[in-house]
Scaffold this active site. Structure first.
Site, short mmCIF file in Angstrom:
data_model
loop_
_atom_site.label_atom_id
_atom_site.label_comp_id
_atom_site.label_asym_id
_atom_site.label_seq_id
_atom_site.Cartn_x
_atom_site.Cartn_y
_atom_site.Cartn_z
N GLY A 46 0.82 -1.20 0.00
CA GLY A 46 0.00 0.00 0.00
C GLY A 46 0.85 1.25 0.00
O GLY A 46 2.03 1.22 0.38
N GLN A 51 2.98 9.93 1.66
CA GLN A 51 4.29 9.26 1.54
C GLN A 51 5.07 9.74 0.32
O GLN A 51 6.28 9.55 0.24
CB GLN A 51 4.13 7.74 1.45
CG GLN A 51 3.65 7.12 2.76
CD GLN A 51 3.54 5.61 2.61
OE1 GLN A 51 2.54 5.11 2.13
NE2 GLN A 51 4.57 4.89 3.02
N CYS A 90 6.44 -0.75 6.53
CA CYS A 90 6.00 0.46 5.85
C CYS A 90 7.11 0.92 4.92
O CYS A 90 8.28 0.92 5.31
CB CYS A 90 5.69 1.54 6.87
SG CYS A 90 5.21 3.13 6.15
N LEU A 91 6.76 1.33 3.71
CA LEU A 91 7.78 1.80 2.76
C LEU A 91 8.50 3.04 3.28
O LEU A 91 9.60 3.35 2.83
CB LEU A 91 7.14 2.08 1.39
CG LEU A 91 6.59 0.86 0.65
CD1 LEU A 91 5.84 1.28 -0.60
CD2 LEU A 91 7.71 -0.12 0.30
N HIS A 132 -3.68 0.83 7.93
CA HIS A 132 -2.35 1.43 7.82
C HIS A 132 -2.36 2.67 6.92
O HIS A 132 -1.81 3.71 7.27
CB HIS A 132 -1.40 0.35 7.28
CG HIS A 132 0.02 0.77 7.09
ND1 HIS A 132 1.07 0.17 7.77
CD2 HIS A 132 0.58 1.71 6.30
CE1 HIS A 132 2.21 0.76 7.38
NE2 HIS A 132 1.94 1.68 6.49
N GLU A 133 -3.01 2.53 5.75
CA GLU A 133 -3.01 3.65 4.80
C GLU A 133 -3.86 4.81 5.30
O GLU A 133 -3.49 5.98 5.15
CB GLU A 133 -3.49 3.20 3.42
CG GLU A 133 -2.65 2.09 2.78
CD GLU A 133 -1.15 2.29 2.85
OE1 GLU A 133 -0.68 3.44 2.79
OE2 GLU A 133 -0.43 1.29 3.00
N HIS A 136 -1.97 6.80 7.70
CA HIS A 136 -1.06 7.75 7.04
C HIS A 136 -1.75 9.08 6.75
O HIS A 136 -1.14 10.15 6.86
CB HIS A 136 -0.56 7.18 5.71
CG HIS A 136 0.67 6.34 5.81
ND1 HIS A 136 1.85 6.80 6.36
CD2 HIS A 136 0.93 5.07 5.41
CE1 HIS A 136 2.77 5.85 6.29
NE2 HIS A 136 2.24 4.78 5.72
ZN ZN Z 1 3.10 2.95 5.42
#
Ligand code: ZN
Length: 155
Positions: A46, A51, A90-91, A132-133, A136
């Site tokens: 995701g 981000q 997480c990226l 999670h998204e 963010h």
């Molecule tokens: Zn993330």
């Protein structure tokens, strides 16, 4: 399309609350296409717009097994139940994972890229990714709710 730079957790943009999308225009479509390419390039599940430095309520999730892509504009969780322990990453926190507790089942209401409202259900990794998204978009990271220490992984 273009791959955009993914910010890491040292960047303050990730701690800001993103604003709602009001115009479902070509600019939004370009952002979504770029986010898709960025997510595929990073082998992630995701990605949320903050981000890549865009403080708008936009997120995408790509199912790790089926490869199916879902785009969420202005998403909200309208129902959730159960509980699961997940090894989350997480990226924006590259090279680490940590244990989190998330709902087992989540229903999200959102708009698609053309402004049409839809609902989507998720379980397992998709339920985690939805939470999670959306976190963010509210300036939260999984590291805020992690149980215990993060551990290093080879990404
Ligand atoms: Zn993330």
């Amino acid at each position: 399309m273009a791959i955009r730079t993914i910010l890491t957790d040292k960047d303050k943009a990730l701690r800001k609350t993103s604003r709602e999308v009001t115009d479902f225009n070509p600019r939004l479509h370009m952002l979504l296409d770029d986010m898709n390419e960025t997510l595929v390039g990073a082998l992630g599940v995701g990605l949320a717009a903050p981000q890549v430095g865009i403080l708008r309520r936009v997120a995408i999730i790509k199912h790790p097994e089926t490869g199916e892509l879902a785009e969420f504009i202005n998403p909200t969780i309208i129902a959730q139940d159960g509980e699961q322990i997940f090894e989350e990453g997480c990226l924006s926190v590259p090279g680490y994972r940590g244990k989190t507790k998330r709902p087992a089942h989540v229903v999200v209401k959102a708009f698609d890229r053309d402004g049409k409202e839809f609902e989507m259900e998720g379980e397992e990794v998709i339920a985690v990714a939805m939470c999670h998204e959306i976190d963010h978009l509210n300036g939260k990271l999984y590291t805020d709710i992690v149980d215990g220490d993060l551990w290093e992984v080879e990404d």
